[in-house]
Motif scaffolding. Structure first.
Motif, PDB file in Angstrom:
ATOM      1  N   ALA A  96      -4.914  -7.516   5.450  1.00 26.10           N
ATOM      2  CA  ALA A  96      -4.921  -7.442   4.605  1.00 26.10           C
ATOM      3  C   ALA A  96      -6.596  -7.704   4.422  1.00 26.10           C
ATOM      4  O   ALA A  96      -7.838  -8.885   5.197  1.00 26.10           O
ATOM      5  CB  ALA A  96      -4.931  -8.480   3.171  1.00 26.10           C
ATOM      6  N   VAL A  97      -7.534  -6.355   4.147  1.00 29.66           N
ATOM      7  CA  VAL A  97      -9.315  -6.941   4.548  1.00 29.66           C
ATOM      8  C   VAL A  97      -9.596  -8.179   3.621  1.00 29.66           C
ATOM      9  O   VAL A  97      -9.239  -7.971   2.594  1.00 29.66           O
ATOM     10  CB  VAL A  97      -9.652  -5.756   4.171  1.00 29.66           C
ATOM     11  N   ILE A  98     -10.070  -8.600   3.707  1.00 32.96           N
ATOM     12  CA  ILE A  98     -10.869 -10.163   2.883  1.00 32.96           C
ATOM     13  C   ILE A  98     -12.331  -9.106   2.688  1.00 32.96           C
ATOM     14  O   ILE A  98     -12.938  -9.104   1.725  1.00 32.96           O
ATOM     15  CB  ILE A  98     -11.377 -11.048   3.528  1.00 32.96           C
ATOM     16  N   LYS A  99     -13.066  -8.597   3.376  1.00 39.15           N
ATOM     17  CA  LYS A  99     -14.465  -8.272   2.802  1.00 39.15           C
ATOM     18  C   LYS A  99     -15.166  -7.244   4.668  1.00 39.15           C
ATOM     19  O   LYS A  99     -13.967  -7.755   5.471  1.00 39.15           O
ATOM     20  CB  LYS A  99     -15.812  -8.923   2.692  1.00 39.15           C
ATOM     21  N   ASP A 100     -15.093  -5.846   4.072  1.00 37.34           N
ATOM     22  CA  ASP A 100     -15.537  -4.805   5.063  1.00 37.34           C
ATOM     23  C   ASP A 100     -14.969  -5.131   6.539  1.00 37.34           C
ATOM     24  O   ASP A 100     -13.622  -4.406   6.736  1.00 37.34           O
ATOM     25  CB  ASP A 100     -16.742  -4.921   5.520  1.00 37.34           C
ATOM     26  N   LEU A 101     -15.081  -6.065   7.711  1.00 34.42           N
ATOM     27  CA  LEU A 101     -14.464  -5.553   8.606  1.00 34.42           C
ATOM     28  C   LEU A 101     -13.818  -6.593   8.878  1.00 34.42           C
ATOM     29  O   LEU A 101     -13.580  -7.141   9.673  1.00 34.42           O
ATOM     30  CB  LEU A 101     -15.531  -5.269  10.533  1.00 34.42           C
ATOM     31  N   ALA A 102     -13.741  -7.520   7.902  1.00 38.57           N
ATOM     32  CA  ALA A 102     -13.320  -9.149   8.278  1.00 38.57           C
ATOM     33  C   ALA A 102     -12.051  -9.200   7.377  1.00 38.57           C
ATOM     34  O   ALA A 102     -11.552  -8.488   6.910  1.00 38.57           O
ATOM     35  CB  ALA A 102     -13.735  -9.991   7.490  1.00 38.57           C
ATOM     36  N   VAL A 103     -10.757  -8.943   8.023  1.00 35.80           N
ATOM     37  CA  VAL A 103      -9.391  -9.151   7.575  1.00 35.80           C
ATOM     38  C   VAL A 103      -8.402 -10.458   7.549  1.00 35.80           C
ATOM     39  O   VAL A 103      -9.515 -11.811   8.363  1.00 35.80           O
ATOM     40  CB  VAL A 103      -8.577  -8.389   8.859  1.00 35.80           C
ATOM     41  N   ASP A 104      -7.645 -11.082   6.572  1.00 36.29           N
ATOM     42  CA  ASP A 104      -6.610 -11.993   6.410  1.00 36.29           C
ATOM     43  C   ASP A 104      -5.783 -11.974   7.706  1.00 36.29           C
ATOM     44  O   ASP A 104      -5.046 -11.382   7.507  1.00 36.29           O
ATOM     45  CB  ASP A 104      -6.181 -12.488   5.370  1.00 36.29           C
ATOM     46  N   MET A 105      -6.201 -13.239   8.937  1.00 35.21           N
ATOM     47  CA  MET A 105      -5.538 -13.432   9.691  1.00 35.21           C
ATOM     48  C   MET A 105      -4.013 -14.366   9.319  1.00 35.21           C
ATOM     49  O   MET A 105      -3.263 -14.818  10.930  1.00 35.21           O
ATOM     50  CB  MET A 105      -5.903 -13.677  10.762  1.00 35.21           C
ATOM     51  N   THR A 106      -3.443 -14.442   8.790  1.00 39.41           N
ATOM     52  CA  THR A 106      -2.613 -15.597   7.865  1.00 39.41           C
ATOM     53  C   THR A 106      -1.862 -15.110   9.008  1.00 39.41           C
ATOM     54  O   THR A 106      -0.659 -15.909   9.557  1.00 39.41           O
ATOM     55  CB  THR A 106      -2.676 -16.262   6.922  1.00 39.41           C
ATOM     56  N   PRO A 107      -0.991 -13.555   8.409  1.00 35.15           N
ATOM     57  CA  PRO A 107       0.379 -13.547   9.336  1.00 35.15           C
ATOM     58  C   PRO A 107       0.658 -13.604  10.896  1.00 35.15           C
ATOM     59  O   PRO A 107       1.065 -14.153  11.389  1.00 35.15           O
ATOM     60  CB  PRO A 107       0.479 -12.492   8.382  1.00 35.15           C
ATOM     61  N   PHE A 108      -0.958 -13.769  11.532  1.00 30.99           N
ATOM     62  CA  PHE A 108      -0.668 -13.218  12.727  1.00 30.99           C
ATOM     63  C   PHE A 108      -0.846 -14.875  13.237  1.00 30.99           C
ATOM     64  O   PHE A 108      -0.083 -14.996  13.855  1.00 30.99           O
ATOM     65  CB  PHE A 108      -2.144 -12.469  12.666  1.00 30.99           C
ATOM     66  N   TRP A 109      -1.211 -15.286  12.715  1.00 31.53           N
ATOM     67  CA  TRP A 109      -1.821 -17.281  12.915  1.00 31.53           C
ATOM     68  C   TRP A 109      -0.161 -17.912  12.624  1.00 31.53           C
ATOM     69  O   TRP A 109       0.534 -18.335  13.327  1.00 31.53           O
ATOM     70  CB  TRP A 109      -2.386 -17.923  12.374  1.00 31.53           C
ATOM     71  N   GLN A 110       0.864 -17.348  11.632  1.00 27.96           N
ATOM     72  CA  GLN A 110       1.632 -17.915  10.873  1.00 27.96           C
ATOM     73  C   GLN A 110       2.974 -17.740  12.087  1.00 27.96           C
ATOM     74  O   GLN A 110       4.108 -18.330  12.429  1.00 27.96           O
ATOM     75  CB  GLN A 110       2.169 -17.676   9.646  1.00 27.96           C
ATOM     76  N   LYS A 111       2.504 -16.309  11.981  1.00 25.00           N
ATOM     77  CA  LYS A 111       4.124 -15.938  13.424  1.00 25.00           C
ATOM     78  C   LYS A 111       3.178 -16.633  14.967  1.00 25.00           C
ATOM     79  O   LYS A 111       4.164 -17.039  15.498  1.00 25.00           O
ATOM     80  CB  LYS A 111       3.877 -14.312  13.321  1.00 25.00           C
TER      81      LYS A 111
END
Ligand code: FES
Length: 237
Positions: A96-111
């Motif tokens: 998911a996009v947080i803003k512009d080119l910054a995305v929410d990497m939470t799922p990436f880190w959880q995995k």
């Protein structure tokens, strides 16, 4: 060099949908994609949002899609990738996009955390260091080079179709430990990667391998994990 950036922008607080904005800038011939983004932010639009830190291809924070391919913005010269003099810059996919080119990497880190990304030792500690052969270290180094930028995760169509899939970065890191003779959790780790969300979901598409800016080959790591899983099931290792 005159360059035109078309940047996919989105502010969830104010925009109903993502939209492209166009910026023309003049940069030195040697400029990187990140240099251009920084120039736009400094001079034309201070609200443009993107991540960067080391500017040397080390921290992994500036990964984004540039002309339809995942790249590190700081490590990519505009002259090498510009289509004519145009760049289309978008955030990483599958997050998911947080803003512009910054995305929410939470799922990436959880995995990433799900595969237990650290060595678990068992038995007596040696008096000095744990010994590993040079050959083994060379083999594992190719998987240890991951900088967790998320490029492979963005490029993977399986992640796009199945949000539960662990994804290439986590699986490549898992092999880094499964293949390490110092690690005592091989059985548990193979159980995690052999689950429904793991290695058997990979369709061997190689997108992850193609986009990794550090030359890590997650597809190869996943194949090695499959081999180790089958060997263990057959009682061979
Ligand atoms: Fe650190 Fe690009 S800013 S990898």
């Amino acid at each position: 060099m005159d360059v035109t950036y078309r940047i996919l922008r989105f502010n969830p607080d104010t925009d109903s949908a993502p939209h492209y904005e166009t910026y023309r800038i003049e940069v030195p011939d040697s400029a990187t994609v990140l240099d251009g983004l920084q120039a736009i932010k400094d001079v034309q639009d201070g609200t443009l949002t993107f991540r960067r830190s080391c500017r040397q291809g080390i921290c992994g924070s500036c990964a984004m899609r540039v002309n339809d391919r995942e790249r590190l913005a700081c490590n990519t010269q505009i002259s090498h990738v510009a289509d004519g003099n145009e760049l289309r810059v978008e955030p990483l996919a599958n997050m998911a996009v947080i803003k512009d080119l910054a995305v929410d990497m939470t799922p990436f880190w959880q995995k990433f955390n799900a595969i237990v990304p650290y060595t678990i030792h068992a038995g007596e500690r040696p008096e000095r260091e744990y010994l590993v052969s040079n050959e083994k270290v060379r083999h594992l180094q190719q998987f240890a080079g991951c900088i967790q930028c998320g490029a492979c995760y963005s490029a993977c169509p399986i992640v796009g179709s199945d949000p539960e899939y662990l994804g290439p970065a986590a699986l490549a890191k898992a092999y880094r430990f499964v293949g390490d003779p110092r690690d005592a959790a091989k059985k548990e780790r193979l159980g995690i990667v052999g689950s429904e969300r793991g290695i058997w979901r990979c369709h061997t598409i190689f997108n992850c391998t193609e986009v990794c800016p550090k030359g890590v080959d997650p597809t190869y790591a996943i194949e090695l994990l499959k081999k180790a899983t089958i060997r263990r099931k057959l009682g061979l290792g």
